[in-house]
Design an enzyme around this catalytic site. Sequence first.
Site, PDB file in Angstrom:
ATOM      1  N   THR A 126       0.832  -1.216   0.000  1.00  0.00           N
ATOM      2  CA  THR A 126       0.000   0.000   0.000  1.00  0.00           C
ATOM      3  C   THR A 126       0.858   1.255   0.000  1.00  0.00           C
ATOM      4  O   THR A 126       1.998   1.227   0.480  1.00  0.00           O
ATOM      5  CB  THR A 126      -0.915  -0.006   1.251  1.00  0.00           C
ATOM      6  OG1 THR A 126      -1.481   1.294   1.408  1.00  0.00           O
ATOM      7  CG2 THR A 126      -0.165  -0.338   2.527  1.00  0.00           C
ATOM      8  N   ASP A 127       0.285   2.355  -0.487  1.00  0.00           N
ATOM      9  CA  ASP A 127       1.039   3.627  -0.451  1.00  0.00           C
ATOM     10  C   ASP A 127       1.265   4.098   0.982  1.00  0.00           C
ATOM     11  O   ASP A 127       2.123   4.937   1.240  1.00  0.00           O
ATOM     12  CB  ASP A 127       0.325   4.717  -1.284  1.00  0.00           C
ATOM     13  CG  ASP A 127      -1.037   5.148  -0.743  1.00  0.00           C
ATOM     14  OD1 ASP A 127      -1.545   4.525   0.207  1.00  0.00           O
ATOM     15  OD2 ASP A 127      -1.598   6.121  -1.292  1.00  0.00           O
ATOM     16  N   GLU A 128       0.486   3.555   1.938  1.00  0.00           N
ATOM     17  CA  GLU A 128       0.626   3.992   3.336  1.00  0.00           C
ATOM     18  C   GLU A 128       1.994   3.654   3.923  1.00  0.00           C
ATOM     19  O   GLU A 128       2.374   4.198   4.953  1.00  0.00           O
ATOM     20  CB  GLU A 128      -0.453   3.341   4.215  1.00  0.00           C
ATOM     21  CG  GLU A 128      -1.819   3.857   3.920  1.00  0.00           C
ATOM     22  CD  GLU A 128      -2.757   3.805   5.127  1.00  0.00           C
ATOM     23  OE1 GLU A 128      -2.291   3.670   6.263  1.00  0.00           O
ATOM     24  OE2 GLU A 128      -3.971   3.910   4.887  1.00  0.00           O
ATOM     25  N   TYR A 150      -1.429  -0.569  11.148  1.00  0.00           N
ATOM     26  CA  TYR A 150      -1.749  -1.196   9.860  1.00  0.00           C
ATOM     27  C   TYR A 150      -0.592  -0.999   8.877  1.00  0.00           C
ATOM     28  O   TYR A 150      -0.066  -1.963   8.319  1.00  0.00           O
ATOM     29  CB  TYR A 150      -3.055  -0.619   9.282  1.00  0.00           C
ATOM     30  CG  TYR A 150      -3.206  -0.862   7.791  1.00  0.00           C
ATOM     31  CD1 TYR A 150      -3.449  -2.142   7.300  1.00  0.00           C
ATOM     32  CD2 TYR A 150      -3.086   0.180   6.868  1.00  0.00           C
ATOM     33  CE1 TYR A 150      -3.562  -2.381   5.924  1.00  0.00           C
ATOM     34  CE2 TYR A 150      -3.197  -0.043   5.502  1.00  0.00           C
ATOM     35  CZ  TYR A 150      -3.439  -1.321   5.034  1.00  0.00           C
ATOM     36  OH  TYR A 150      -3.545  -1.557   3.678  1.00  0.00           O
ATOM     37  N   LYS A 154       1.977  -3.705   7.162  1.00  0.00           N
ATOM     38  CA  LYS A 154       2.064  -3.867   5.708  1.00  0.00           C
ATOM     39  C   LYS A 154       3.507  -3.636   5.234  1.00  0.00           C
ATOM     40  O   LYS A 154       3.987  -4.316   4.328  1.00  0.00           O
ATOM     41  CB  LYS A 154       1.122  -2.894   4.996  1.00  0.00           C
ATOM     42  CG  LYS A 154      -0.354  -3.207   5.127  1.00  0.00           C
ATOM     43  CD  LYS A 154      -0.773  -4.509   4.472  1.00  0.00           C
ATOM     44  CE  LYS A 154      -0.739  -4.481   2.974  1.00  0.00           C
ATOM     45  NZ  LYS A 154      -1.242  -5.758   2.383  1.00  0.00           N
TER      46      LYS A 154
END
Length: 337
Positions: A126-128, A150, A154
């Site tokens: 994810t971009d997060e 989260y 990831k």
Amino acid sequence: MKTYLITGGCGFIGSNFVRYILSNEKECRIVNLDKLTYAGNPKNLSDVDNDDRYIFVHGDICDEKVVDEIFSDYHPDIVFNFAAESHVDRSIGKPDDFIRADMFGVFTLLEAMKLHGGELFVQISTDEVYGSIEKGEFSETDPLMPSNPYSASKAGGDRLAYSYYVTYKLPVIVTRASNNYGPFQYPEKLIPLFITNALEDQPLPLYGDGKNVRDWLYVEDHCSALHFIMTNGVLGETYNIGGGNEMQNIEITRLILDHLSKPEGLIRFVEDRKGHDQRYALSINKLRQLGWEPKHDFTDGLRTTIDWYVSNNNWWRKIKSGEFREYYEQTYNLKVV
Ligand code: NAD
Ligand code: DAU
């Protein structure tokens, strides 16, 4: 004929991806391994249940035995690992499941491919993982600075997958997509929550000042990017997948209310999310140079999404009257009436 192992195929993006592969490849076999957590819904794929190319296995990616059996029985050529705990607010309340699924689950799958072999392992990151950015955009070589349980979990899964490429020469590709929206998204996430609350004339709980920015990617564009990367991507590489639609949350909220002809008075500013990342933004130059671009314009994609929730109210009403209700009331301190 290729055999795919698609994990988390009963969730939002996974179910769209299973359908995408079945529509785009005449000859294939898909094994969907899903634990059916609160976010996994077999109804998301009820239209393909009877397709001979589709096999559903109910199980956990952390369960070495189940994963090993799948590799022994079906010999998947390609693994797409979508399975994860995916909601930031839940990770703030209870990080344990995130660390297990989003890190240990990746480990179990990588180990199985190391033992049994396979052509490609795509880890859906994810971009997060980059954290927040004030100005400019993140590219794939930027450092990772995840800032909630989260995104930290990831980031662990993301780099673990890469380490198996470097250390064991496993054929790994990592993808980092921005915020997806579209049909079948669980109504805890911003867009489906606000559409369905507006349809029920319930308040729309906007965190902080509503000015946080996300880049929005229509789920079908995400699926097409993954399919493209499968044939054109280079092993060991990471690819950002963005929609090129940066928006403040308040702007999206107004678009939803406007489309549904509902009053702005439904907006309720609530306490901010803890550690709320201000802005995510991705450069997709690497993927663009390879030949992929998103096709969906945000206004059209949002309209299609809103129309889908209007036409599929049985789907979300059932969810909202179950487990979701308690979660929602505790998180927002707002009663569902
Ligand atoms: P989702 O929460 O809608 O679906 C997750 C699915 O995984 C569910 O079907 C659930 O039952 C299953 N699952 C969870 N834990 C499992 C386990 N231990 N074993 C087997 N199955 C398990 O999530 P989503 O929004 O569809 O996201 C899918 C993937 O894409 C995730 O890896 C997420 O991190 C990533 N991602 C999501 C977005 C987004 O905007 N939604 C953006 C970028 C990346
Ligand atoms: O960026 C990719 C990520 O996007 C994915 O990796 C995650 O799995 C996915 O959940 C999503 O994370 P976000 O936290 O960005 O999405 P969410 O829909 O939860 O929130 C989007 C923005 O809206 C964020 O700034 C928080 C805000 N928000 C969210 C909810 C649920 C609100 O203001 N009110 C809300 O009720």
